[in-house]
Enzyme design. Sequence first.
Site, PDB file in Angstrom:
ATOM      1  N   GLY A  13      14.247  16.616  16.714  1.00 46.81           N
ATOM      2  CA  GLY A  13      13.951  16.690  18.141  1.00 46.81           C
ATOM      3  C   GLY A  13      14.797  15.809  19.038  1.00 46.81           C
ATOM      4  N   ASN A  15      17.590  16.602  20.575  1.00 44.29           N
ATOM      5  CA  ASN A  15      17.993  17.353  21.776  1.00 44.29           C
ATOM      6  C   ASN A  15      16.820  17.490  22.738  1.00 44.29           C
ATOM      7  OD1 ASN A  15      20.868  18.457  21.891  1.00 44.29           O
ATOM      8  ND2 ASN A  15      20.322  18.775  19.740  1.00 44.29           N
ATOM      9  N   ARG A  66       8.380  38.385  11.450  1.00 40.86           N
ATOM     10  CA  ARG A  66       9.098  37.763  12.557  1.00 40.86           C
ATOM     11  C   ARG A  66       8.469  38.091  13.916  1.00 40.86           C
ATOM     12  NH1 ARG A  66      13.581  35.406  12.170  1.00 40.86           N
ATOM     13  NH2 ARG A  66      14.177  36.485  10.275  1.00 40.86           N
ATOM     14  N   HIS A 110      24.200  24.828  19.464  1.00 38.43           N
ATOM     15  CA  HIS A 110      24.698  24.962  18.098  1.00 38.43           C
ATOM     16  C   HIS A 110      25.854  23.980  17.894  1.00 38.43           C
ATOM     17  CE1 HIS A 110      25.463  26.904  14.272  1.00 38.43           C
ATOM     18  NE2 HIS A 110      26.751  26.834  14.563  1.00 38.43           N
ATOM     19  N   ASP A 146      23.315  33.086  16.525  1.00 43.44           N
ATOM     20  CA  ASP A 146      24.303  32.233  17.214  1.00 43.44           C
ATOM     21  C   ASP A 146      25.392  33.062  17.909  1.00 43.44           C
ATOM     22  OD1 ASP A 146      22.956  29.984  16.239  1.00 43.44           O
ATOM     23  OD2 ASP A 146      24.160  29.915  14.410  1.00 43.44           O
ATOM     24  N   GLU A 175      26.270  17.213  22.280  1.00 41.32           N
ATOM     25  CA  GLU A 175      25.156  18.167  22.430  1.00 41.32           C
ATOM     26  C   GLU A 175      24.198  17.689  23.516  1.00 41.32           C
ATOM     27  OE1 GLU A 175      23.093  19.528  18.910  1.00 41.32           O
ATOM     28  OE2 GLU A 175      24.795  19.045  17.644  1.00 41.32           O
TER      29      GLU A 175
HETATM   30  C1  GRF Z   1      21.423  19.968  16.299  1.00 43.21           C
HETATM   31  O1  GRF Z   1      22.653  19.621  15.718  1.00 43.21           O
HETATM   32  C2  GRF Z   1      21.478  21.357  16.874  1.00 43.21           C
HETATM   33  O2  GRF Z   1      22.708  21.690  17.413  1.00 43.21           O
HETATM   34  C3  GRF Z   1      21.200  22.210  15.663  1.00 43.21           C
HETATM   35  O3  GRF Z   1      20.234  21.505  14.931  1.00 43.21           O
HETATM   36  C4  GRF Z   1      20.316  20.111  15.243  1.00 43.21           C
HETATM   37  C5  GRF Z   1      18.989  19.713  15.759  1.00 43.21           C
HETATM   38  O4  GRF Z   1      18.886  18.333  16.000  1.00 43.21           O
HETATM   39  N1  GRF Z   1      20.811  23.545  16.053  1.00 43.21           N
HETATM   40  P1  GRF Z   1      17.674  17.759  16.826  1.00 43.21           P
HETATM   41  O5  GRF Z   1      16.391  18.293  16.168  1.00 43.21           O
HETATM   42  O6  GRF Z   1      17.803  18.225  18.244  1.00 43.21           O
HETATM   43  O7  GRF Z   1      17.776  16.273  16.697  1.00 43.21           O
END
Ligand code: GRF
Length: 206
Positions: A13, A15, A66, A110, A146, A175
Amino acid sequence: MKRRIGVLISGRGSNFEALADSVAAGRIPNAEIAVVLSNRADAPGVAKAKARGIEARAIPSSGLEREAYDRLIVAALRQKQVELICMAGYMRMVSAYFVSEFRNRILNIHPSLLPAFPGLEAQRQALEHGVKFTGCTVHFVDERLDAGPILLQAIVPVEDSDTPEILAARILREEHRIYTEAVRIVLDGRYRIEGRRVLLDPPQKH
Ligand code: GRF
């Protein structure tokens, strides 16, 4: 009313935390993270969200088809009246149903310069391929992996001494930066999609 964001996670988490920091600091103005949902009960990001006073819960996906699962997620997001969904380390592909319910309102981040290295372990893929530069991509989500229209990218150099972990950490800093920028652009409507291309309007001068 504040613009409401839903965040989907599966794990750490970071991000999500970067977005929450940006909302709190006014870098994403007039917005709030209305809910954080995880498909995994043990995702550390759920506890991190709760510690910030943000509603968060796991909706486990095991055993569900899904689309059946996505109907639960869509219902939870609708209930919170979110207008934008940010996938942040959400390790699931979404159904056509989900995409059509929130057409061009779902973003993903991504850790590669798409279309290079989609899927799992993008940083390891980049190292093993021998590229000298990689990076990260924020894109609109469609039902393919993606693959939706690209909103923002950032370039990150690959060093000879990199391991996947060291490279991942360098990419992660970018990111966190571009996800905030991307959310701001989308909430402000400063873009248009033409085919696969996302064209950005110049920032307004105040
Ligand atoms: C990040 O590198 C994101 O780009 C990828 O998975 C990772 C998640 O990291 N899809 P976090 O859970 O946000 O720390």
